[in-house]
Write a protein that holds these residues in place. Structure first.
Motif, short mmCIF file in Angstrom:
data_model
loop_
_atom_site.label_atom_id
_atom_site.label_comp_id
_atom_site.label_asym_id
_atom_site.label_seq_id
_atom_site.Cartn_x
_atom_site.Cartn_y
_atom_site.Cartn_z
N HIS A 1 0.85 -1.38 -0.16
CA HIS A 1 0.05 0.19 0.59
C HIS A 1 0.98 1.45 -0.28
CE1 HIS A 1 -2.86 2.89 1.14
NE2 HIS A 1 -2.49 2.96 2.10
N ALA A 2 2.17 1.43 1.13
CA ALA A 2 2.74 2.71 0.42
C ALA A 2 3.73 2.29 -0.27
CB ALA A 2 3.92 1.96 2.33
N THR A 3 4.02 1.78 -1.35
CA THR A 3 4.85 1.50 -2.22
C THR A 3 4.55 2.21 -3.48
OG1 THR A 3 5.73 -0.47 -2.03
CG2 THR A 3 6.59 1.54 -1.02
N ILE A 4 2.66 1.92 -3.63
CA ILE A 4 2.08 1.04 -4.78
C ILE A 4 2.46 2.14 -5.86
CG2 ILE A 4 -0.47 2.60 -4.20
CD1 ILE A 4 0.06 -1.00 -6.14
N GLY A 5 2.88 3.65 -5.12
CA GLY A 5 3.03 5.08 -6.02
C GLY A 5 3.83 5.28 -6.91
N PHE A 6 4.79 4.48 -6.18
CA PHE A 6 6.20 4.57 -6.43
C PHE A 6 6.48 2.91 -7.62
CE2 PHE A 6 6.59 7.06 -3.07
CZ PHE A 6 6.47 8.05 -3.82
N ALA A 7 6.44 1.67 -7.34
CA ALA A 7 6.65 0.25 -8.06
C ALA A 7 5.04 -0.43 -8.48
CB ALA A 7 6.91 0.00 -6.90
N ALA A 8 4.59 0.27 -9.03
CA ALA A 8 3.45 0.40 -9.27
C ALA A 8 2.97 -1.57 -10.18
CB ALA A 8 2.61 0.94 -10.14
N MET A 9 2.04 -2.15 -9.71
CA MET A 9 2.06 -3.98 -10.22
C MET A 9 1.92 -4.19 -11.99
SD MET A 9 3.64 -4.47 -7.47
CE MET A 9 3.90 -6.44 -7.66
N GLY A 10 1.24 -2.49 -12.18
CA GLY A 10 1.12 -3.23 -13.46
C GLY A 10 2.63 -3.05 -14.14
N MET A 11 3.32 -2.25 -13.56
CA MET A 11 4.73 -1.76 -14.69
C MET A 11 5.26 -2.98 -13.70
SD MET A 11 7.13 1.08 -13.33
CE MET A 11 6.82 1.07 -12.11
N VAL A 12 5.47 -3.59 -12.88
CA VAL A 12 6.09 -5.22 -12.59
C VAL A 12 5.80 -6.00 -13.13
CG1 VAL A 12 6.38 -6.76 -10.44
CG2 VAL A 12 6.21 -4.17 -10.14
N GLN A 13 4.47 -6.39 -13.51
CA GLN A 13 4.21 -7.11 -14.36
C GLN A 13 4.73 -6.99 -15.87
OE1 GLN A 13 -0.47 -7.11 -14.27
NE2 GLN A 13 -0.01 -7.73 -11.93
N ARG A 14 4.51 -6.11 -16.51
CA ARG A 14 4.87 -5.91 -17.74
C ARG A 14 6.47 -6.24 -17.84
NH1 ARG A 14 2.00 -1.09 -17.69
NH2 ARG A 14 3.72 -0.10 -17.30
N PHE A 15 7.53 -6.08 -16.59
CA PHE A 15 8.78 -6.10 -16.80
C PHE A 15 8.93 -7.72 -16.64
CE2 PHE A 15 9.69 -2.02 -16.06
CZ PHE A 15 10.72 -1.42 -17.49
N ALA A 16 8.07 -8.44 -16.02
CA ALA A 16 7.69 -9.95 -15.42
C ALA A 16 7.82 -10.07 -17.19
CB ALA A 16 6.69 -10.08 -14.50
N MET A 17 7.18 -10.10 -17.72
CA MET A 17 6.49 -10.90 -19.06
C MET A 17 7.77 -10.49 -20.05
SD MET A 17 3.68 -12.47 -19.00
CE MET A 17 3.48 -12.55 -20.54
N ARG A 18 8.56 -9.56 -19.99
CA ARG A 18 9.87 -9.19 -20.59
C ARG A 18 11.34 -10.14 -20.00
NH1 ARG A 18 9.34 -2.42 -21.65
NH2 ARG A 18 7.32 -2.95 -22.29
N LEU A 19 10.70 -11.47 -20.72
CA LEU A 19 12.04 -12.41 -19.47
C LEU A 19 13.55 -12.03 -19.71
CD1 LEU A 19 9.89 -15.72 -20.37
CD2 LEU A 19 9.45 -13.79 -18.04
N ARG A 20 13.65 -11.78 -21.57
CA ARG A 20 14.57 -11.34 -21.54
C ARG A 20 15.01 -10.19 -21.06
NH1 ARG A 20 15.72 -10.14 -27.87
NH2 ARG A 20 14.53 -11.95 -28.07
N ARG A 21 15.23 -9.16 -20.94
CA ARG A 21 15.50 -7.81 -19.66
C ARG A 21 15.25 -8.22 -18.53
NH1 ARG A 21 12.08 -2.18 -21.25
NH2 ARG A 21 13.09 -1.88 -22.96
N LEU A 22 14.67 -9.56 -18.06
CA LEU A 22 14.32 -9.80 -16.37
C LEU A 22 15.41 -11.17 -16.14
CD1 LEU A 22 13.07 -9.95 -14.04
CD2 LEU A 22 11.79 -11.69 -14.67
#
Length: 449
Positions: free
Chosen positions: A202-223
């Motif tokens: 809840h405290a960090t949702i504005g900085f580490a929005a999980m939608g952004m996290v999910q997009r990066f999780a899908m980019r396995l090459r970058r991960l």
């Protein structure tokens, strides 16, 4: 009332705050974490007894190693990259969060397999597994605060830590005092860590929005690229954690559970605050890395202030253990832990050496000498294991405590040698380390006679 408090909090954040204010917030956060950890530690040791507390200690050791494996060095890597390229902060934190979650799943399964074959009883097995899950959840939640720390908005972490650690202390203490039961205490700990994770989200949702996290999780090459870049930091973190837990792991083959519980009550007490020193040292990492990267001549002045600060912290830590240890033994642990009175000098020397390692290790990371850190940690781990195997059959927990203290100072000395390749004047560090070793030897001689 709550609205005005939140508005004040946001106002203090929006004002940007000075570096001094942010350090104050971080120190307060560290104090809350240390206080909450100590209270739950004391309550469990007192009301569960040496044997059950030994089981908790084994769980903490197993989970600690697993947590560092799943962390994969991401904390240190992201903090250093943020100092060199601040524009990458959001991308790095999002990718690090995704990587942490993905790695935690197989690591937790591996911890479960170890627990299954470790020979615990039925209730003990469940208690260890619940503790492992709770600590893994805590580690996953903690990585969300990376961007808050980098962007110097530590007040948000302070606010979350205050109320979530209050829940942890209240729930774990109630379970231990009212039931004296290992399983219910572990269950209360797990539930409190779920609360901590919810608060961090809840405290960090504005900085580490999980939608952004999910997009990066899908980019396995970058991960995969992130994990490859952080692999040396991962090995470094695992070695660091294994060194601090190897004593309990080796003891299981030579010493009974009650003796392990007595030892853990002392060793884990002094180690409880060490992550806070690591966190404090890591606050300097972005600026140190930036100065190294830009070849700033002011880095010599920064390092002098940094090393002096941690030298004083090492001395204060030694004094704190020497004063606080016997007090805790008398008024909190009770007569069941009387043997601890013979170990406090060794534990104080150990924590003093570990504080110095925090300072010297961060400097090696800032100089991008991670390979040197790994070589130092690997060699000292190997020698420490040999020393424990040789000393434990004859000396028991007393020998183990002094082996760990000697290992800490040996690591600090080797790190100074590594820093000397980059610093023309490591004499202050040498003098400070020798002073700490001399202090430990003098106090040990006085207590012996």
């Amino acid at each position: 009332m709550i609205g005005r408090l939140n508005s004040a909090m946001r106002g203090s954040v929006s004002e940007g705050g000075s570096a001094r204010r942010q350090q104050l917030y971080m120190l307060l956060t560290m104090a809350v974490r240390m206080g909450g950890g100590l209270l739950t530690f004391f309550v469990q040791a007192r009301y569960l007894g040496p044997h059950n507390f030994g089981v908790i200690g084994a769980a903490i050791s197993i989970a600690g190693i697993g947590s560092l494996v799943s962390d994969f060095g991401l904390h240190a890597y992201v903090m250093r990259r943020a100092g060199v390229r601040s524009s990458d902060v959001r991308r790095l934190v999002a990718a690090a969060t995704a990587a942490k979650i993905m790695l935690s799943i197989p690591v937790t399964i591996g911890c479960f397999l170890w627990v299954w074959f470790a020979g615990f009883s039925g209730v003990e097995t469940w208690a260890v597994m619940l503790t492992v899950i709770g600590l893994q959840l805590h580690a996953c939640a903690d990585i969300l605060f990376l961007q808050v720390r980098i962007q110097r908005r530590v007040v948000m972490e302070l606010r979350t830590t205050l109320w979530t650690y209050g829940v942890m202390v209240a729930s774990v203490a109630a379970a231990a005092i009212l039931t004296n039961d290992l399983f219910y205490t572990a269950l209360a700990f797990l539930l409190s860590r779920i609360v901590y994770g919810t608060g961090a989200w809840h405290a960090t949702i504005g900085f580490a929005a999980m939608g952004m996290v999910q997009r990066f999780a899908m980019r396995l090459r970058r991960l995969r690229a992130l994990l490859r870049a952080a692999r040396f930091y991962a090995l470094d973190a695992v070695l660091t954690n294994v060194i601090t837990n190897i004593d309990v792991v080796v003891m299981a083959y030579f010493i009974d559970a009650r003796a392990i519980g007595i030892y853990v009550a002392g060793s884990r007490l002094v180690q409880n605050g060490l992550p806070l020193f690591v966190m404090h040292a890591n606050l300097y990492l972005p600026s140190l890395s930036a100065q190294v990267h830009s070849k700033d001549p002011g880095i010599a002045r920064t390092l002098r202030r940094f090393n002096l600060e941690f030298f004083l912290l090492a001395l204060l830590s030694f004094a704190g253990v020497m004063i606080g240890g016997p007090i805790a033994n008398t008024y909190i642990y009770g007569s069941a832990y009387a043997e601890l009175n013979m170990l406090w000098v060794a534990f104080a020397a150990y924590v003093m050496g570990r504080v110095l390692i925090c300072a010297y290790g961060v400097q090696l990371i800032a100089y991008d000498a991670i390979a040197a850190r790994i070589a130092i940690l690997g060699s000292t781990l190997f020698l420490t294991m040999i020393a424990l195997v040789v000393a434990l059959p004859q000396g028991g927990i007393h020998a183990a405590a002094w082996v760990m203290a000697a290992s800490a100072f040996a690591t600090a000395c080797l790190m100074i040698a590594g820093i000397a390749r980059y610093s023309l004047r490591p004499f202050a560090m040498v003098a400070q380390t020798i002073a700490c070793i001399a202090l430990a030897c003098i106090v040990a001689a006085v207590f012996r006679h």
